[in-house]
Write a protein that holds these residues in place. Structure first.
Motif, PDB file in Angstrom:
ATOM      1  N   ALA A  23       0.834  -1.191   0.000  1.00 47.19           N
ATOM      2  CA  ALA A  23       0.000   0.000   0.000  1.00 47.19           C
ATOM      3  C   ALA A  23       0.874   1.248   0.000  1.00 47.19           C
ATOM      4  O   ALA A  23       1.842   1.346   0.742  1.00 47.19           O
ATOM      5  N   VAL A  24       0.546   2.203  -0.879  1.00 37.30           N
ATOM      6  CA  VAL A  24       1.304   3.453  -0.956  1.00 37.30           C
ATOM      7  C   VAL A  24       0.810   4.377   0.144  1.00 37.30           C
ATOM      8  O   VAL A  24      -0.360   4.787   0.138  1.00 37.30           O
ATOM      9  N   PRO A  25       1.656   4.719   1.107  1.00 34.78           N
ATOM     10  CA  PRO A  25       1.187   5.560   2.218  1.00 34.78           C
ATOM     11  C   PRO A  25       1.008   7.005   1.775  1.00 34.78           C
ATOM     12  O   PRO A  25       1.759   7.521   0.948  1.00 34.78           O
ATOM     13  N   GLU A  26       0.024   7.657   2.318  1.00 32.56           N
ATOM     14  CA  GLU A  26      -0.245   9.072   2.051  1.00 32.56           C
ATOM     15  C   GLU A  26      -0.642   9.721   3.372  1.00 32.56           C
ATOM     16  O   GLU A  26      -1.816   9.737   3.744  1.00 32.56           O
ATOM     17  N   ARG A  44       4.268   9.074   0.740  1.00 32.62           N
ATOM     18  CA  ARG A  44       4.693  10.230   1.499  1.00 32.62           C
ATOM     19  C   ARG A  44       4.279  10.040   2.954  1.00 32.62           C
ATOM     20  O   ARG A  44       3.102   9.811   3.255  1.00 32.62           O
ATOM     21  N   LEU A  45       5.263  10.122   3.837  1.00 33.72           N
ATOM     22  CA  LEU A  45       5.038   9.966   5.271  1.00 33.72           C
ATOM     23  C   LEU A  45       5.164  11.332   5.942  1.00 33.72           C
ATOM     24  O   LEU A  45       5.962  12.177   5.504  1.00 33.72           O
ATOM     25  N   PHE A  46       4.413  11.540   7.007  1.00 34.33           N
ATOM     26  CA  PHE A  46       4.425  12.828   7.712  1.00 34.33           C
ATOM     27  C   PHE A  46       4.329  12.567   9.207  1.00 34.33           C
ATOM     28  O   PHE A  46       3.594  11.688   9.656  1.00 34.33           O
ATOM     29  N   ALA A  47       5.105  13.326   9.980  1.00 38.18           N
ATOM     30  CA  ALA A  47       5.048  13.225  11.443  1.00 38.18           C
ATOM     31  C   ALA A  47       5.264  14.602  12.039  1.00 38.18           C
ATOM     32  O   ALA A  47       6.192  15.318  11.641  1.00 38.18           O
ATOM     33  N   ASP A  48       4.389  14.975  12.965  1.00 34.69           N
ATOM     34  CA  ASP A  48       4.557  16.207  13.737  1.00 34.69           C
ATOM     35  C   ASP A  48       5.349  15.855  14.985  1.00 34.69           C
ATOM     36  O   ASP A  48       4.854  15.167  15.877  1.00 34.69           O
ATOM     37  N   LEU A  49       6.593  16.315  15.061  1.00 31.51           N
ATOM     38  CA  LEU A  49       7.466  15.978  16.183  1.00 31.51           C
ATOM     39  C   LEU A  49       7.213  16.856  17.401  1.00 31.51           C
ATOM     40  O   LEU A  49       7.810  16.625  18.454  1.00 31.51           O
ATOM     41  N   ARG A  50       6.381  17.882  17.263  1.00 32.49           N
ATOM     42  CA  ARG A  50       5.958  18.738  18.383  1.00 32.49           C
ATOM     43  C   ARG A  50       7.156  19.240  19.191  1.00 32.49           C
ATOM     44  O   ARG A  50       7.125  19.266  20.419  1.00 32.49           O
ATOM     45  N   GLU A  99       4.067   4.090  13.523  1.00 31.12           N
ATOM     46  CA  GLU A  99       3.093   4.614  12.570  1.00 31.12           C
ATOM     47  C   GLU A  99       3.626   4.527  11.140  1.00 31.12           C
ATOM     48  O   GLU A  99       2.885   4.213  10.211  1.00 31.12           O
ATOM     49  N   PHE A 100       4.917   4.801  10.968  1.00 32.15           N
ATOM     50  CA  PHE A 100       5.507   4.685   9.635  1.00 32.15           C
ATOM     51  C   PHE A 100       5.431   3.244   9.124  1.00 32.15           C
ATOM     52  O   PHE A 100       5.083   2.996   7.962  1.00 32.15           O
ATOM     53  N   LEU A 101       5.784   2.274   9.981  1.00 30.20           N
ATOM     54  CA  LEU A 101       5.778   0.875   9.556  1.00 30.20           C
ATOM     55  C   LEU A 101       4.374   0.400   9.222  1.00 30.20           C
ATOM     56  O   LEU A 101       4.170  -0.343   8.253  1.00 30.20           O
ATOM     57  N   LEU A 161      10.635   7.517  -1.677  1.00 31.31           N
ATOM     58  CA  LEU A 161       9.704   7.883  -0.615  1.00 31.31           C
ATOM     59  C   LEU A 161      10.051   9.279  -0.109  1.00 31.31           C
ATOM     60  O   LEU A 161      11.224   9.661  -0.058  1.00 31.31           O
ATOM     61  N   LEU A 162       9.026  10.039   0.274  1.00 31.08           N
ATOM     62  CA  LEU A 162       9.220  11.353   0.891  1.00 31.08           C
ATOM     63  C   LEU A 162       8.796  11.268   2.350  1.00 31.08           C
ATOM     64  O   LEU A 162       7.694  10.804   2.654  1.00 31.08           O
TER      65      LEU A 162
END
Length: 679
Positions: free
Chosen positions: A261-264, A324-330, A346-348, A378-379
């Motif tokens: 599955a292509v993550p978005e 494309r993966l995204f994470a808010d590191l706060r 979450e990425f895995l 991947l981004l």
């Protein structure tokens, strides 16, 4: 200490195997290890410890074995490893880290091998998993139905792993190794048709077609004599394949990886994004330079780093077909920053890894993440990072992957260790600032008052957050004119309050930045709030901070925790520009100058007898970039107020016990502009 089930049941310490005693005690331990950290009922244990009908005193005998097993574990320091055998009503629980059990480590490695994209990685993991086996599973235990069933299940998983290992060898073209691995197991399990079929194909592809056909006839006769059945579909298909090939088949090409599955995970695309053409081009160049580039987007609070990164990511979607993966590191937030393990999990999951196959430790998760991204385009967008240490475990492993990191700090460690390429974001130029207002308010409303729109852009000084908040206030009040908002923002006392709306605002963003500074840096900024000019040198900074000129503009504390360059910027000849965007976070009692808040804290400079407050109105030439209220027209009453509040015009800021002035002085230039410099 470790526990073995794949072979003889044993407890192994640094000094060797621990003597467990009779077979029933080993059987008790095996039953507990097969279900670690789970209550096992007394009835289940009794069924496992006696082959036939248990005696009347079976429960008493079981209790004796439990007591002796506890003593053996305690004698060899089980507590130090978190191992404990507890009683819970009519059940017993063996509490321990599952990684101490060889069967658990075996299954974990097999699971990891199943998600590898490269056959070489699969071979390496499966060989390590099979190395745990030292004989038939659960050797030395009672021959009871529960234990025999458990041993059969473990053996079945071992044979499946052998077949998977042979398949991986075949993908690499090493058919001879695949045949060697399979032959031993095919001899031990002659009626297992899948083993025989795999061995026949491996022999044929390695140039031993006659041996392959002979193995088929051998297996067919055994099936007929032992079971009275004909070969199944797998065996028959392998035989037909051998007959169709007149010569040894060429090396099999690696099978294409299973579709993933292509993550978005990108947030919603920002609306009304305006300008930044030069910065977008710089980011494109940074992302296209080198292998696995890391692009570091930096800038002050409210300058639009997140919107910039997400806009670029959407604009370049075709460059990253694997997702494309995204994470808010706060990193600059009221809520705690997420642990690296939580982000990696979450990425895995987004990359299609089943939850049960995700490792337990953050290091193992990182290794799996880098393995999965090794051949991907991947981004990965890591937003609002606080430090380089927070970012490094989350970087992908592939040379064709790109990472975007946004931060309010420079993150020089990431530049040094990972060759991150900085892409600094500054304030918007006037034309783009007006265009941003136009995207919020509409072209007609801005076109009706072009001069007022230009003044609003100047009052917000190109800070996108301030511009958007100002536009939102006007949008929810259609009866207001832009000129009326100019008058509101020009008010010294209420300028900053207008730049907040609901949960969004300039002061809240800056407050989070100031909270992250050490006390020495925060104290310096409060002192800079007393300064009346637009810039200062190290002598003036030293006088304000109460330190030596050599330390005046150095970063106090650890380098990573010092004042951000987005609040005090460099100027030629050793001077620094003061960005008034930093001052709202200094004190809620801050007063404004030209619309910018300045600290009203009671920090005194060395040699002064009393507290001084900031000049409330520096000259029109003073530059307050971030949230300044902009140049005032000639004749403005605010321009004339250049005296310290509550003092005579002749009062000197350094007046005190000593009559000698400090090594800095304030001068008035053309047009009434003030600046401070060292002597």
């Amino acid at each position: 200490m470790e526990f073995r089930l794949l072979g003889s049941v044993a407890v192994v310490t640094e000094n060797g195997d621990v003597a467990l005693g009779p077979a029933k005690r080993s059987s008790l331990l095996a039953m507990m290890l097969l279900r670690p950290n789970t209550p096992v009922h007394v009835g289940q244990l009794i069924d496992a410890l006696w082959e036939d009908e248990p005696p009347a005193h079976a429960k008493t005998v079981l209790q004796g074995h439990v007591s002796r097993l506890r003593a053996v574990l305690a004698e060899h320091g089980a507590d130090a490893y978190g191992v404990e055998l507890t009683t819970q009503g009519t059940a017993y629980t063996l509490r321990l880290p599952e990684s101490l059990v060889d069967a658990h480590r075996f299954e974990e490695l097999v699971a990891l091998a199943g998600v590898q994209r490269r056959p070489a990685d699969t071979v390496r993991m499966l060989r390590e998993a099979l190395s745990f086996w030292q004989g038939p599973a659960l050797t030395g235990t009672v021959q009871s139905r529960p234990l025999e069933a458990a041993a059969g299940g473990l053996e079945e998983r071992r044979l499946a792993s052998v077949e998977a290992l042979a398949h991986a060898y075949g993908q690499l073209g090493e058919h001879g190794r695949a045949a060697a691995v399979l032959r031993t197991e095919a001899v031990a399990h002659p009626l297992r048709e899948t083993l025989a079929a795999a061995l026949m194909l491996a022999l044929g592809r390695s140039g031993r077609q006659s041996d392959a056909i002979g193995w088929y006839h051998r297996t067919r006769r055994l099936l007929a004599e032992e079971l009275g059945v004909d070969p199944g579909e797998a065996l028959a298909e392998a035989y037909a394949t051998l007959l169709r090939s007149a010569e040894p088949a060429p090396a099999q090409r690696p099978a294409p990886p299973a579709p993933v599955a292509v993550p978005e995970q990108l947030p919603r695309q920002p609306r009304g994004f305006t300008g930044r053409d030069a910065e977008l081009a710089a980011l494109a160049r940074a992302a296209g330079a080198g292998d696995g580039p890391v692009c570091l987007i930096t800038g002050p609070a409210g300058v639009g780093k997140t919107a910039f990164a997400v806009h670029w990511a959407y604009d370049r979607r075709d460059d990253f077909p694997d997702g494309r993966l995204f994470a808010d590191l706060r990193g600059f937030s009221d809520t705690p920053a997420p642990e690296a393990g939580a982000v990696l999990r979450e990425f895995l999951l987004a990359l299609g890894t089943p939850a049960q196959r995700i490792p337990e430790t953050a290091d193992a998760m990182g290794a799996l993440f880098r393995s999965l991204t090794a051949d991907s385009r991947l981004l990965v967008v890591l937003d609002n990072a606080r430090s380089s240490e927070q970012v490094r475990p989350l970087l992908p492993g592939g040379d064709r992957c790109t990472a975007l990191v946004t931060s309010r700090d420079r993150l020089g460690g990431l530049i040094a260790s990972d060759a991150a390429r900085p892409v600094p974001l500054g304030h918007l130029p006037p034309a783009d600032s007006v265009a941003l207002l136009r995207s919020v308010l509409g072209a007609e409303r801005v076109a009706a008052e072009p001069d007022a729109a230009a003044r609003l852009a100047g009052l917000c000084d190109g800070l996108p957050l301030a511009l958007r908040v100002t536009g939102a206030r006007l949008a929810e009040r259609p009866q207001w004119t832009l000129d009326a908002m100019v008058g509101e923002l020009a008010d010294e006392q209420g300028c900053l309050a207008l730049l907040n709306i609901e949960d969004t605002g300039v002061s809240a963003a800056l407050r989070l930045t100031m909270q992250q500074l050490p006390e020495s840096a925060a104290r310096l900024f409060r002192a800079i709030g007393l300064h009346t000019g637009s810039d200062l040198d190290r002598f003036a900074a030293a006088a304000l901070a109460g330190t030596s000129p050599a330390q005046g503009l150095r970063r106090p504390g650890p380098p990573r925790r010092g004042p951000s360059p987005h609040r005090v910027g460099p100027r030629p000849a050793g001077r620094r520009t003061i960005w008034c965007a930093s001052t709202p976070a200094i004190s809620p009692r801050g007063r404004t100058r030209r619309g910018c808040t300045a600290s009203s804290t009671t920090t005194s400079t060395p040699g002064s007898r009393r507290t001084r407050r900031p000049n409330r109105a520096p000259s029109p030439a003073t530059h307050c970039p971030a949230i300044s209220c902009g140049p005032q027209p000639p004749g403005s009453s605010r321009i004339a107020r250049r005296r310290w509040p509550g003092t005579r015009r002749s009062a000197r800021p350094w007046r005190g016990r000593s009559r000698r002035p400090p090594p800095w002085a304030c001068t008035t230039g053309p047009g009434g502009s003030r600046s401070c410099s060292g002597r």
